[in-house]
Design a protein around this motif. Structure first.
Motif, PDB file in Angstrom:
ATOM      1  N   ARG A  95      42.278  30.576  34.762  1.00 57.07           N
ATOM      2  CA  ARG A  95      43.586  30.658  34.331  1.00 57.07           C
ATOM      3  C   ARG A  95      43.899  32.236  35.047  1.00 57.07           C
ATOM      4  NH1 ARG A  95      41.933  28.721  30.067  1.00 57.07           N
ATOM      5  NH2 ARG A  95      41.410  30.613  28.958  1.00 57.07           N
ATOM      6  N   GLN A  96      45.333  32.385  35.237  1.00 60.85           N
ATOM      7  CA  GLN A  96      45.731  33.636  35.786  1.00 60.85           C
ATOM      8  C   GLN A  96      45.143  34.770  35.165  1.00 60.85           C
ATOM      9  OE1 GLN A  96      50.087  34.274  35.418  1.00 60.85           O
ATOM     10  NE2 GLN A  96      50.305  34.822  37.521  1.00 60.85           N
ATOM     11  N   ALA A  97      44.457  35.546  35.782  1.00 59.36           N
ATOM     12  CA  ALA A  97      43.638  36.917  35.185  1.00 59.36           C
ATOM     13  C   ALA A  97      44.608  38.193  35.011  1.00 59.36           C
ATOM     14  CB  ALA A  97      42.718  37.130  35.920  1.00 59.36           C
ATOM     15  N   VAL A  98      44.173  38.849  34.180  1.00 60.11           N
ATOM     16  CA  VAL A  98      44.396  40.393  33.929  1.00 60.11           C
ATOM     17  C   VAL A  98      43.556  41.103  34.666  1.00 60.11           C
ATOM     18  CG1 VAL A  98      44.705  42.119  32.239  1.00 60.11           C
ATOM     19  CG2 VAL A  98      45.489  39.860  31.441  1.00 60.11           C
ATOM     20  N   LEU A  99      43.840  41.930  35.611  1.00 59.01           N
ATOM     21  CA  LEU A  99      42.735  42.947  36.282  1.00 59.01           C
ATOM     22  C   LEU A  99      42.944  44.198  35.408  1.00 59.01           C
ATOM     23  CD1 LEU A  99      43.577  41.704  40.160  1.00 59.01           C
ATOM     24  CD2 LEU A  99      42.002  40.574  38.619  1.00 59.01           C
ATOM     25  N   ILE A 100      41.732  44.825  35.432  1.00 58.76           N
ATOM     26  CA  ILE A 100      41.519  46.258  34.789  1.00 58.76           C
ATOM     27  C   ILE A 100      40.455  46.788  35.860  1.00 58.76           C
ATOM     28  CG2 ILE A 100      40.743  47.692  32.815  1.00 58.76           C
ATOM     29  CD1 ILE A 100      41.416  45.220  31.022  1.00 58.76           C
ATOM     30  N   GLY A 101      41.201  48.014  36.330  1.00 56.12           N
ATOM     31  CA  GLY A 101      40.395  48.750  37.499  1.00 56.12           C
ATOM     32  C   GLY A 101      40.169  49.958  36.805  1.00 56.12           C
ATOM     33  N   HIS A 102      39.097  50.760  37.310  1.00 53.36           N
ATOM     34  CA  HIS A 102      38.901  51.982  36.740  1.00 53.36           C
ATOM     35  C   HIS A 102      38.478  52.678  38.043  1.00 53.36           C
ATOM     36  CE1 HIS A 102      35.677  55.351  35.961  1.00 53.36           C
ATOM     37  NE2 HIS A 102      36.742  55.440  35.224  1.00 53.36           N
ATOM     38  N   GLY A 103      39.094  54.209  38.155  1.00 47.31           N
ATOM     39  CA  GLY A 103      38.689  55.010  39.124  1.00 47.31           C
ATOM     40  C   GLY A 103      39.472  54.373  40.581  1.00 47.31           C
ATOM     41  N   ALA A 104      38.487  54.761  41.518  1.00 43.82           N
ATOM     42  CA  ALA A 104      38.808  53.877  42.957  1.00 43.82           C
ATOM     43  C   ALA A 104      39.217  52.293  42.724  1.00 43.82           C
ATOM     44  CB  ALA A 104      38.062  54.216  43.958  1.00 43.82           C
ATOM     45  N   GLY A 105      38.431  51.783  41.793  1.00 43.92           N
ATOM     46  CA  GLY A 105      38.666  50.412  41.496  1.00 43.92           C
ATOM     47  C   GLY A 105      39.948  50.149  40.835  1.00 43.92           C
ATOM     48  N   ALA A 106      40.646  51.290  40.346  1.00 48.08           N
ATOM     49  CA  ALA A 106      42.193  50.669  40.061  1.00 48.08           C
ATOM     50  C   ALA A 106      42.946  50.825  41.424  1.00 48.08           C
ATOM     51  CB  ALA A 106      42.610  52.120  39.306  1.00 48.08           C
ATOM     52  N   LEU A 107      42.456  51.575  42.436  1.00 49.93           N
ATOM     53  CA  LEU A 107      43.204  51.373  43.798  1.00 49.93           C
ATOM     54  C   LEU A 107      42.999  49.919  44.140  1.00 49.93           C
ATOM     55  CD1 LEU A 107      44.660  52.387  46.179  1.00 49.93           C
ATOM     56  CD2 LEU A 107      42.565  53.499  46.825  1.00 49.93           C
ATOM     57  N   VAL A 108      41.919  49.688  44.172  1.00 50.45           N
ATOM     58  CA  VAL A 108      41.457  48.125  44.767  1.00 50.45           C
ATOM     59  C   VAL A 108      42.274  47.143  43.846  1.00 50.45           C
ATOM     60  CG1 VAL A 108      39.802  46.937  44.933  1.00 50.45           C
ATOM     61  CG2 VAL A 108      39.148  48.846  45.552  1.00 50.45           C
ATOM     62  N   VAL A 109      42.443  47.467  42.581  1.00 47.28           N
ATOM     63  CA  VAL A 109      43.138  46.459  41.900  1.00 47.28           C
ATOM     64  C   VAL A 109      44.577  46.422  42.307  1.00 47.28           C
ATOM     65  CG1 VAL A 109      43.991  45.905  39.498  1.00 47.28           C
ATOM     66  CG2 VAL A 109      41.653  46.098  39.748  1.00 47.28           C
ATOM     67  N   GLY A 121      48.242  44.042  34.950  1.00 40.72           N
ATOM     68  CA  GLY A 121      47.400  44.959  35.482  1.00 40.72           C
ATOM     69  C   GLY A 121      47.028  46.238  34.706  1.00 40.72           C
ATOM     70  N   VAL A 122      45.856  46.710  34.741  1.00 42.35           N
ATOM     71  CA  VAL A 122      45.699  47.744  33.954  1.00 42.35           C
ATOM     72  C   VAL A 122      44.897  48.697  34.770  1.00 42.35           C
ATOM     73  CG1 VAL A 122      44.671  49.076  31.913  1.00 42.35           C
ATOM     74  CG2 VAL A 122      45.697  46.482  31.685  1.00 42.35           C
ATOM     75  N   LEU A 123      45.257  49.973  35.053  1.00 42.19           N
ATOM     76  CA  LEU A 123      44.852  51.173  35.978  1.00 42.19           C
ATOM     77  C   LEU A 123      44.263  52.117  34.977  1.00 42.19           C
ATOM     78  CD1 LEU A 123      47.677  50.924  38.653  1.00 42.19           C
ATOM     79  CD2 LEU A 123      45.572  49.557  38.482  1.00 42.19           C
ATOM     80  N   VAL A 124      42.926  52.470  34.952  1.00 40.54           N
ATOM     81  CA  VAL A 124      42.114  53.355  33.852  1.00 40.54           C
ATOM     82  C   VAL A 124      41.648  54.387  34.706  1.00 40.54           C
ATOM     83  CG1 VAL A 124      40.557  53.517  32.357  1.00 40.54           C
ATOM     84  CG2 VAL A 124      41.474  51.330  32.634  1.00 40.54           C
ATOM     85  N   ALA A 125      42.271  55.633  34.462  1.00 35.38           N
ATOM     86  CA  ALA A 125      41.882  56.881  35.362  1.00 35.38           C
ATOM     87  C   ALA A 125      42.101  56.682  36.831  1.00 35.38           C
ATOM     88  CB  ALA A 125      40.455  57.385  34.961  1.00 35.38           C
ATOM     89  N   PRO A 126      43.004  56.126  37.181  1.00 31.61           N
ATOM     90  CA  PRO A 126      43.167  55.719  38.710  1.00 31.61           C
ATOM     91  C   PRO A 126      42.914  56.817  39.689  1.00 31.61           C
ATOM     92  CG  PRO A 126      45.372  55.650  37.586  1.00 31.61           C
ATOM     93  CD  PRO A 126      44.304  56.128  36.672  1.00 31.61           C
ATOM     94  N   VAL A 127      42.255  56.520  40.518  1.00 34.94           N
ATOM     95  CA  VAL A 127      41.911  57.393  41.686  1.00 34.94           C
ATOM     96  C   VAL A 127      42.588  56.545  43.063  1.00 34.94           C
ATOM     97  CG1 VAL A 127      40.196  58.368  43.433  1.00 34.94           C
ATOM     98  CG2 VAL A 127      39.831  58.269  41.102  1.00 34.94           C
ATOM     99  N   PHE A 128      43.914  57.178  43.501  1.00 33.66           N
ATOM    100  CA  PHE A 128      44.376  56.553  44.472  1.00 33.66           C
ATOM    101  C   PHE A 128      44.097  57.501  45.717  1.00 33.66           C
ATOM    102  CE2 PHE A 128      47.994  53.531  43.192  1.00 33.66           C
ATOM    103  CZ  PHE A 128      47.122  52.830  42.157  1.00 33.66           C
ATOM    104  N   GLY A 129      43.177  58.458  45.758  1.00 31.56           N
ATOM    105  CA  GLY A 129      42.947  58.941  46.765  1.00 31.56           C
ATOM    106  C   GLY A 129      43.855  60.197  47.298  1.00 31.56           C
TER     107      GLY A 129
END
Length: 265
Positions: A95-109, A121-129
């Motif tokens: 099914r349609q997903a919830v994406l949870i990204g951490h750090g630079a993974g939040a940027l990828v999400v 979407g959930v962006l945890v401690a997001p590193v957008f550079g």
């Protein structure tokens, strides 16, 4: 598909995906896909959050980006390769997903949300550079950060990732598992990323700590404003909220937020 993917498509790789299913009920809940930050693998979520969110009734999955964790080696990986990995794994979920990204993974999400219509979407401690992130890390940990500017490995210190409440033996075990990030993807983080708007305007939650020694408070606010909100903060925690001593507090707050979202029609 974007034009660059026609001319230079991401190389197919074997991806590590761990899963945990709810023991009962909530059969129609949206699946949750955890995306780790640079240097981390699916193991970073399997330690606590994967099983815990399944206990809260959500089918849970944690993936490793190419070249990290148990996924296939990819020394030339770029950010768009990681985005491809996330969208491919998400699209294969039931099914349609919830994406949870951490750090630079939040940027990828955040970048993946411009291609895949997420439930949330959930962006945890997001590193957008950006240079601000790089200079901040240089100021706190010059010897560990400087090699990364020239394509080498960034070695984050225990105090940058965890609070003092986490026992030293656990912190050491986690830091020893961190892997080197492909230099191409690492260099791309020197530019502050401005991801395209998410497809379908899904709800997005930004989570972090005012005591994070990797992501500044102003950076957290900047990311949250991009998605029309304010960050949900957990004082006294380090950058790796999913591994820190009080790991249950953020994931329970995230699960509470997900449970309050309007149900899909």
């Amino acid at each position: 598909m974007r034009a660059d993917e026609w001319s230079d498509p991401p190389k197919p790789v074997r991806r590590e995906v761990l899963d945990a299913e709810p023991s009962s009920g909530r059969g129609t809940a949206s699946p949750v896909l955890f995306v780790p930050g640079f240097g981390h693998g699916a193991w970073a979520f399997a330690a606590h959050w994967l099983e815990h969110v399944a206990e809260r009734g959500f089918p849970a999955y944690a993936m490793s980006l190419r070249g990290l964790g148990g996924s296939e080696a990819a020394p030339d990986a770029r950010l768009r390769d990681y985005v491809h990995d996330v969208t491919q794994v998400a699209a294969a979920l039931p099914r349609q997903a919830v994406l949870i990204g951490h750090g630079a993974g939040a940027l990828v999400v955040a970048m993946a949300m411009a291609r895949y219509p997420v439930r949330a979407g959930v962006l945890v401690a997001p590193v957008f550079g950006g240079l601000g992130t790089a200079f901040g890390l240089l100021g706190r940990n010059p010897m560990g950060t400087l090699p990364g500017v020239f394509g080498g490995r960034v070695a984050l210190r225990r105090e940058q990732l965890f609070s003092r409440a986490l026992p030293d033996n656990q912190a050491q075990a986690y830091t020893q598992r961190l892997q080197r990030v492909p230099r191409g993807a690492q260099r791309q983080l020197l530019r502050r990323r401005q991801p395209e708007a998410p497809v379908g305007n899904p709800p997005v939650l930004v989570v972090g700590s005012p005591d994070d020694r990797v992501v500044s408070g102003s950076a957290l606010e900047w990311v949250a404003r991009r998605y029309g909100g304010s960050p949900l903060l957990f004082p006294g925690m380090g950058h790796d909220l999913m591994l820190d001593a009080r790991w249950q507090e953020p994931i329970d707050a995230i699960a509470d937020w997900l449970e309050k979202l309007p149900r899909n029609s």
